[in-house]
Each structure stands twice: as C-alpha cells, then as structure tokens.
Design a protein around this motif. Structure first.
Motif, PDB file in Angstrom:
ATOM      1  N   ILE A  35      -6.727   1.409   8.588  1.00  0.00           N
ATOM      2  CA  ILE A  35      -6.532  -0.027   8.434  1.00  0.00           C
ATOM      3  C   ILE A  35      -7.530  -0.715   9.336  1.00  0.00           C
ATOM      4  O   ILE A  35      -7.534  -0.510  10.548  1.00  0.00           O
ATOM      5  N   PHE A  39       0.846  -1.200   0.000  1.00  0.00           N
ATOM      6  CA  PHE A  39       0.000   0.000   0.000  1.00  0.00           C
ATOM      7  C   PHE A  39       0.874   1.240   0.000  1.00  0.00           C
ATOM      8  O   PHE A  39       2.079   1.171   0.264  1.00  0.00           O
ATOM      9  N   ILE A  43      -7.774   0.274   4.062  1.00  0.00           N
ATOM     10  CA  ILE A  43      -7.333  -1.078   3.748  1.00  0.00           C
ATOM     11  C   ILE A  43      -8.123  -2.017   4.642  1.00  0.00           C
ATOM     12  O   ILE A  43      -8.221  -1.783   5.837  1.00  0.00           O
ATOM     13  N   GLN A  94      -8.993  -2.545  -0.837  1.00  0.00           N
ATOM     14  CA  GLN A  94      -8.457  -1.241  -0.505  1.00  0.00           C
ATOM     15  C   GLN A  94      -8.961  -0.197  -1.489  1.00  0.00           C
ATOM     16  O   GLN A  94      -9.306  -0.518  -2.619  1.00  0.00           O
ATOM     17  N   ILE A 120      -4.664  -8.329   2.433  1.00  0.00           N
ATOM     18  CA  ILE A 120      -5.558  -7.227   2.091  1.00  0.00           C
ATOM     19  C   ILE A 120      -6.673  -7.785   1.224  1.00  0.00           C
ATOM     20  O   ILE A 120      -6.412  -8.348   0.169  1.00  0.00           O
TER      21      ILE A 120
END
Lengths: 261, 250
Positions: free
Chosen positions: B44, B34, B216, B226, B223
């Motif tokens: 996050i 990211f 995210i 995102q 992940i």
C-alpha cells in the motif's frame, strides 16, 4: 575552502570513552557539493557539527585541524566563531520540526540572523524575511511569516530552515539529512530547490545523507564514512562505476535494490 | 483470498470551540475495497496523509471503520489476535522501555498458550535466531539496541504467535538504506519459511517494488490505482502514480 584534516573526536560517556571520529580528512572547494554518505553511527553528523564546534559538552576534539578560509576554526575564540556560525557557515538539520523554536513565529526566527549578523532594522529585516520566503518558493509569505512551526507541514518547515540558513548569504551550507523526514515528492522539491539556490548564490554545500541516490543526484564528489573513518572518497560517477571499499559496495547494493527504480 | 475489504470509509470528527462541538469532518478513507491473496504481499503506497496508517489500523481491528467491512478467511484465521500481527513504524515506541526483551517475547507466548513456562526460554531463543540475534539480547532492555535491532525484535515478537498475516506499517522508514535492505531480505526469508501473507505499507515505491506482488496506490483516502506490481510499474494509468514513479526514478 573548508579543509578538515586528521580530526579525532571522542565522547566521554560517564567514564567510557567512545571514539566517534578517527582521523577524518575531507575538503570542500568553492561552489562544490560534497556528499558525506554512511550508515547511522558512522560519524557523519559529528563531523558536520564539529566544523563550527557545535558538539555536545561530552565530546572532545583530541586532535586535528579544520581550516575555513585560512582560519583554524578549532583555535578560534568563541566570539570570533560566533561571527562564522550562521553568517559564513550555515546549517540545515534533519528534523525541521525540532530545530525551529515552537514558541516563536517562523518569521521571527528568520529575522533573528538578519538582526544579529547583518545589523538590519526590524522593518528592513521584515522586508528581507519576506523576500527569503519568496526565494524558497513559499506562497502567501505574509501568512506564513506569522505562523508557528506546528501550523506548517514538514516540507514547509524545511523550507523555513533553508530560508533561515540563507539569510546571511553563507559561503558554506552544511545540510544534515535535510530530506530524510520528508515524503519522496517533497524530497524532490527540496533537493531541486537546494540545487537551484546553490547555482544562484554560489555557496559550497556539504551534504550528509545515508542514501546514495540523493548523493548521486546532487554531489560532485562523495565521501563514504564508516565507524569514524573516511573509507573512500572520489568523484560521484567514480564511486558508482568503480567502488573500492566493502562499505561503499554495501551502500551501492542498498541503493540499487531499494534506493532507485 | 485471505483478507477481503469492502467499501471501507473512515471519517474523523474535528472538534472545536466550547463543549467540543463537532466543527468538521476529515475523510481519512473513502470507499476503499481490496482483497489479499494468501501467501502474497499487498503493498500500500501513498504520501503521508493519504490514509495508509488508518487503513492498517482498520484491518488490524485497532479502530472500526465508519462504513464497510473487512472479512477474513475463517478457515485460516480463526483466532484474530493470534493470527494477525502488526509491526509499527517506530521501533522506539512499539517496545515497552521497561520490559526486558525476554519479557516482550514471553508475553505473547503465554497469552496464547503457545509454550509452557519451562519452554519459554527455548522458544524465545528460537525466535531471536530467526531474526539473527543472539542469546545475550534476552536480558537487555530496548534502549540498549539500535533502531534496526529493535525492529528485528519487533519482528521476532510478531512471529511468536505463529501468525498467518502480518501488517507492516512503514516498518523501515526510520532506518538507514543499508539496514532497510537487510531487514527486507529477512522479511522475505521469514515470509517464505512460514508462508505468511503481508500487508506492507510504505511511501517508498522502490521498497514496494522489492516486496510486493500487488499494489494499491492511495491518494487522499481513495484508491487511485490497484493491480499487479509489474503492470503498475510499467504502465501506470493514473497521473498520481506516474508522478510518484517520476519522483522515485530521479
């Protein structure tokens, strides 16, 4: 069913008197859910603990009455009170990890109230404990029965706490922030479970929380506390549609900004 | 881009038996990439065990990744320990119980030579003023404060080094909703004032929505989604994000 009136509780901290409750009054009817909402330090937990006189020794109830099914619990003898605790009024606490005893299996701990209050034999208690585990939606009940608290997740331990509290089919369940330590998804599961069990067993629920979104989800009525006072009490929808007190409005503001999507 | 993380993985060995042999491997993070734009907030989100805190620690260089790299814009971040600060979840554990608040605030100022000894007190007062605390806090110990006040002190201490980027690892999760909101408002004001970049970790989607520009979503170290905050909230593409949104909307 539970009627608290004019409850004053002081703490004596090495000579300094701290007033924790200043004339708290609230009532919970049969099969009703009352949510007590407020910031930390507002006296929610002290109220909950004083119902069955579980307060620490530094606390003193200076005046007030707590009627449960016609008896003033504050005047009851220790022996009579012990028959109420766990049997008629049961608790679920915030940190599932801390109210469970780390050196006993969870099964052992679920059996304890059954042996103590219901007078079941060990074999009967074992069978009943497995039923309770199934009731709180725990799969592999037998494996979990022989586990220790540290081997289980927080959500799982909270389910164990609920199973223990329901062991004697109490008439009033007092839940003190039971989901604060849990993830949102686990929180939803536990709240759903509580609502479902409540409609199956028909107990009354006194639910303590700092989060109005939870109160809104489960409560019939909401009572807002601040610094030892009950500042407002009304039906759930009324609290949200026409809050009267400043601190109720503050709780709602927080709820709208970050308590809901 | 002020932070650029590429293909980060982190494995922890599970040791057991005699001689601590390696008996297994926990994949805490798997191929996480990211970037964070300057003066923005990257949120996050994920459940406990999803790797959020591991990621925070890697970005803060408190632990090293097993694979992958985290790069910082060297034009803006040249003195890492000064320019990147971290605020932890538990304000009871992140303040030394035996240090007065003034000592906790003086220490970063002295280490990074940001104030001469006779300016320390004024600097510390300035920091306390930013987090809306008074002079009387200076001589007190952490135990004398509530959780919310302690977290304010942690914010003041983080600001002491004039950072460019602050990593916030569930900074409010142990606090009441009303106190959380006041602190979030404070964090937003501070961000504006000092043009900070935030890496904001939370399991609470509503808090992320309040704070973040980009998000995210982590699940089991990977992940799963995102993107920009608004797109993610209006059109979640991954079923896990959708289920998180559902629990939050109840």
């Amino acid at each position: 069913m539970l009627e608290i009136s004019n409850l004053h509780v002081h703490f004596d901290l090495n000579g300094t008197i701290v007033k924790a409750l200043c004339g708290v009054a609230l009532g919970v009817g049969p099969k009703e859910t009352l949510a007590v909402a407020g910031e930390s330090g507002s006296g929610k937990t002290v109220t909950a603990l004083s119902v069955t006189r579980l307060l620490p020794s530094s606390a003193r109830v200076t005046s007030g009455e707590i009627y449960f099914n016609g008896d003033d619990l504050l005047l009851l003898g220790e022996g009579a009170l012990r028959k109420v605790r766990g049997k008629e009024i049961a608790y679920i606490f915030q940190e599932p990890g801390t109210f469970l005893n780390p050196v006993y299996t969870v099964g052992n701990q679920i059996m304890e109230p059954l042996l103590l209050h219901q007078g079941l034999s060990r074999a009967e208690a074992f069978a009943e404990a497995l039923k309770l585990l199934a009731l709180v939606r725990i799969k592999q009940g037998r494996r979990v029965f022989f586990s220790y608290p540290h081997q289980l997740s927080g959500g799982m331990n909270q389910r164990i706490g609920i199973a223990m509290s329901l062991a004697c089919r109490p008439r009033l369940l007092i839940a003190d922030e039971p989901t604060t330590a849990l993830d949102v998804t686990t929180e939803t599961e536990i709240l759903d479970l509580l609502c479902e069990l409540k409609s199956n067993f028909g107990f009354s629920l006194l639910f303590i929380t700092h989060n109005l979104s939870i109160a809104r989800r489960i409560a019939d009525r909401i009572c807002v506390m601040h610094k030892g006072f009950v500042v407002e009490e009304a039906d759930t929808e009324r609290i949200f549609s026409s809050p009267q007190h400043f601190h109720t409005k503050e709780l709602i503001r927080a709820y709208q900004a970050i308590g809901t999507l | 881009m002020i932070i650029h993380a590429a293909h980060i993985s982190k494995y922890f060995a599970v040791e057991g038996g005699m001689y601590k042999r390696r008996t297994g491997l926990v994949r805490a993070l798997e191929d996480v990439s990211f970037s964070v734009r300057e003066s923005s907030t990257l949120g996050i989100v994920g459940e406990s065990g999803s790797g959020k805190t591991t990621l925070a620690k890697i970005v803060a260089r408190l632990i090293a990744p097993s694979k992958g790299t985290v790069e910082f814009d060297l034009a803006r971040i040249n003195n890492f320990r000064k320019d990147v600060q971290i605020i932890f979840q538990n304000p009871y554990a992140s303040l030394d119980p035996k240090m007065r608040i003034k000592e906790a605030l003086y220490e970063p100022l002295l280490i990074h030579r940001l104030a001469a000894p006779r300016q320390l007190r004024d600097k510390a007062l300035e920091l306390l003023d930013i987090v809306e605390m008074g002079e009387d806090a200076l001589v007190r110990f952490p135990a004398e404060f509530s959780g919310g006040q302690r977290q304010r002190i942690c914010i003041a201490r983080a600001l002491a080094t004039q950072p460019k980027c602050i990593i916030l690892d569930e900074p409010l999760s142990s606090l009441d909703l009303t106190i959380q909101l006041k602190l979030l408002e404070l964090l937003l004001r501070v961000k504006e004032k000092f043009r900070l970049t935030y890496l904001f970790i939370s399991h609470n989607l509503s808090v992320i929505k309040y704070m973040a520009d980009f998000v995210i979503v982590l699940q089991e170290g990977r992940i799963v989604e995102q993107g920009g905050m608004h797109e993610l909230f209006s059109h979640p593409s991954h079923p896990y994000t959708a289920s998180l949104l559902r629990s939050a909307r109840r």
